[in-house]
Design an enzyme around this catalytic site. Sequence first.
Site, short mmCIF file in Angstrom:
data_model
loop_
_atom_site.label_atom_id
_atom_site.label_comp_id
_atom_site.label_asym_id
_atom_site.label_seq_id
_atom_site.Cartn_x
_atom_site.Cartn_y
_atom_site.Cartn_z
N GLU A 1 -0.42 7.34 -7.20
CA GLU A 1 -1.51 8.21 -6.73
C GLU A 1 -1.33 9.63 -7.22
O GLU A 1 -0.22 10.18 -7.23
CB GLU A 1 -1.59 8.19 -5.19
CG GLU A 1 -2.71 9.08 -4.64
CD GLU A 1 -3.04 8.83 -3.17
OE1 GLU A 1 -3.03 7.66 -2.73
OE2 GLU A 1 -3.29 9.81 -2.45
N GLU B 1 -3.12 8.45 6.40
CA GLU B 1 -2.52 7.21 5.91
C GLU B 1 -1.10 7.16 6.40
O GLU B 1 -0.34 8.11 6.25
CB GLU B 1 -2.58 7.14 4.38
CG GLU B 1 -1.65 8.10 3.70
CD GLU B 1 -1.93 8.33 2.23
OE1 GLU B 1 -3.08 8.20 1.80
OE2 GLU B 1 -0.98 8.67 1.53
N THR C 1 -10.49 0.23 7.05
CA THR C 1 -11.13 0.58 8.33
C THR C 1 -12.34 -0.31 8.64
O THR C 1 -12.49 -0.79 9.77
CB THR C 1 -11.54 2.07 8.31
OG1 THR C 1 -10.41 2.84 7.88
CG2 THR C 1 -11.97 2.54 9.68
N ASN D 1 -9.90 -0.36 -2.20
CA ASN D 1 -9.23 -0.61 -0.92
C ASN D 1 -10.21 -0.47 0.24
O ASN D 1 -10.88 0.56 0.36
CB ASN D 1 -8.12 0.43 -0.70
CG ASN D 1 -6.96 0.26 -1.66
OD1 ASN D 1 -6.98 -0.60 -2.53
ND2 ASN D 1 -5.95 1.09 -1.49
N ASP E 1 0.84 -1.20 0.00
CA ASP E 1 0.00 0.00 0.00
C ASP E 1 0.88 1.27 0.00
O ASP E 1 2.11 1.17 0.01
CB ASP E 1 -0.88 -0.08 1.26
CG ASP E 1 -2.19 0.66 1.12
OD1 ASP E 1 -2.47 1.20 0.05
OD2 ASP E 1 -2.95 0.70 2.12
N HIS E 2 0.21 2.43 0.04
CA HIS E 2 0.88 3.76 0.01
C HIS E 2 2.36 3.77 0.41
O HIS E 2 2.71 3.37 1.51
CB HIS E 2 0.17 4.71 0.97
CG HIS E 2 -1.24 4.93 0.65
ND1 HIS E 2 -1.68 5.95 -0.16
CD2 HIS E 2 -2.35 4.25 1.02
CE1 HIS E 2 -2.98 5.90 -0.26
NE2 HIS E 2 -3.43 4.87 0.44
N HIS F 1 -9.44 4.43 -3.44
CA HIS F 1 -8.93 4.39 -2.06
C HIS F 1 -10.01 4.86 -1.09
O HIS F 1 -10.96 5.54 -1.47
CB HIS F 1 -7.69 5.28 -1.93
CG HIS F 1 -6.46 4.57 -2.37
ND1 HIS F 1 -5.50 4.12 -1.50
CD2 HIS F 1 -6.07 4.18 -3.61
CE1 HIS F 1 -4.56 3.50 -2.19
NE2 HIS F 1 -4.89 3.52 -3.46
N GLY F 2 -9.81 4.50 0.17
CA GLY F 2 -10.76 4.94 1.19
C GLY F 2 -12.14 4.33 0.99
O GLY F 2 -13.15 5.00 1.10
N HIS G 1 -9.59 8.37 3.71
CA HIS G 1 -9.35 7.18 4.52
C HIS G 1 -10.10 7.27 5.83
O HIS G 1 -10.21 8.35 6.41
CB HIS G 1 -7.85 7.04 4.85
CG HIS G 1 -7.01 6.68 3.66
ND1 HIS G 1 -5.92 7.41 3.29
CD2 HIS G 1 -7.10 5.67 2.77
CE1 HIS G 1 -5.36 6.85 2.22
NE2 HIS G 1 -6.08 5.80 1.88
O1 LIG Z 1 -7.40 3.25 0.99
C1 LIG Z 1 -7.21 2.43 1.87
C2 LIG Z 1 -5.91 1.78 2.01
O2 LIG Z 1 -4.97 2.30 1.12
C3 LIG Z 1 -8.28 2.03 2.83
O3 LIG Z 1 -9.09 3.09 3.19
P1 LIG Z 1 -10.24 2.89 4.30
O4 LIG Z 1 -9.54 2.58 5.59
O5 LIG Z 1 -11.00 4.17 4.32
O6 LIG Z 1 -11.06 1.72 3.85
O1 LIG Z 2 -3.49 4.18 4.14
C1 LIG Z 2 -4.41 3.47 4.38
C2 LIG Z 2 -4.44 2.14 4.96
O2 LIG Z 2 -5.63 2.10 5.67
C3 LIG Z 2 -3.23 1.75 5.78
O3 LIG Z 2 -3.39 2.05 7.09
P1 LIG Z 2 -2.19 1.92 8.20
O4 LIG Z 2 -1.13 2.86 7.80
O5 LIG Z 2 -2.90 2.26 9.45
O6 LIG Z 2 -1.75 0.48 8.17
ZN LIG Z 3 -1.92 9.34 -0.68
ZN LIG Z 4 -5.37 4.34 0.55
#
Ligand SMILES: O=C(CO)COP(=O)(O)O
Ligand SMILES: O=C[C@H](O)COP(=O)(O)O
Ligand SMILES: [Zn+2]
Ligand SMILES: [Zn+2]
Length: 359
Positions: free
Chosen positions: A174, A182, A290, A287, A109-110, A265-266, A226
């Site tokens: 992105e 994040e 949460t 994605n 991820d990110h 995302h989110g 997010h």
């Molecule tokens: O984008 C996400 C992880 O990169 C997840 O977002 P949420 O936690 O809002 O579902």
């Molecule tokens: O960036 C979004 C993801 O929900 C990752 O979350 P985290 O950094 O808490 O693992």
């Molecule tokens: Zn970002």
């Molecule tokens: Zn994300």
Amino acid sequence: MASARLSRKTGVIVGDDVLALFNHARENKYAIPAINVTSSSTVVASLEAARDAKSPIILQMSQGGAAYFAGKGVPNGDQSASIAGAIAGAHYIRAVAPAYGIPVVLHTDHCAKKLLPWFDGMFDADEAYFKEHGEPLFSSHMIDLSEESVEWNLKTTAHYLKRAAPMKQWLEMEIGITGGEEDGVNNESVDNNSLYTQPEDIYEIYKTLKPISPYFSIAAGFGNVHGLYKPGNVKLHPELLGKHQKYVKEQLKTDDEKPVTFVFHGGSGSSKKEYLDAISYGVVKVNVDTDMQFAYLAGIRDYVLSKKDYLMTPVGNPDGEDKPNKKFFDPRVWVREGEKTMSKRVTEALNDFNCTGQL
Ligand SMILES: O=C(CO)COP(=O)(O)O
Ligand SMILES: O=C[C@H](O)COP(=O)(O)O
Ligand SMILES: [Zn+2]
Ligand SMILES: [Zn+2]
């Protein structure tokens, strides 16, 4: 509808199989849920739901999630815990995924600018794995330089795509900022305009990246945030993705209605309509983190609250002071309750994104 033609039908897929899966999803209007995993337990909860739904699934580790795989006690100032944890998680997922009989995309991820040492460490592992096995360790990675200038974002993303291309490794990038938080980057006060991407930027990205490699996707901001907030606080505009597709199609003078592969995302807390609208405009990956965290907690929380009197001492409960409680406090019992409720939430995501039965 025919399912995606994959050369590897079970276990972690890479290269042309990832491309075939995403193309199939875009053409057939479904998206694959990308679940943030932090442990073997959250991995199996996700795999179980996808297996039962006959669906592909994406498992992703964030930088913090990867560090958690290595252990919270390991110092991570130089990203070494995030590197070791991501590699350990990848090997675990590669080993266990074939037992579930479904294709799995193994993703990270990110990765913001300050986390690039994490990225480089994973890339080293990919290249070493490629030398030995002819494929990268991870199916794909995300690079997230959306906080930087568009020029630097694109230049640096192109640099990493060049490194990924010989391995046919997917790269998600992105543009436009995802609000909320994040990985310790707090975007809660970012002004609204930068949450929405412009079509010219999307075309610029497409034009720069496509000649390097076809294995890339764009997480374009359309108001995404997010985390979970009070209803009404987040205003999504998935129709912007439709505008991007139209603009790129016109510039390219192609017949392809959806030349761009998008990522949402989110995903937590969005409505089924928002998902389906975004999917209709070329989103192939959504994605969801949460909502999964809360779902995982729910099973454990309810178990502990309902069995409280069986959990206070190793021996002795309402059935008798000499009664052992081992079968109540065994982690395979109470952690399993979290897996069940998380698995259910993954099933819901698979249904919401039209992913169920796509194999
Ligand atoms: O984008 C996400 C992880 O990169 C997840 O977002 P949420 O936690 O809002 O579902
Ligand atoms: O960036 C979004 C993801 O929900 C990752 O979350 P985290 O950094 O808490 O693992
Ligand atoms: Zn970002
Ligand atoms: Zn994300």
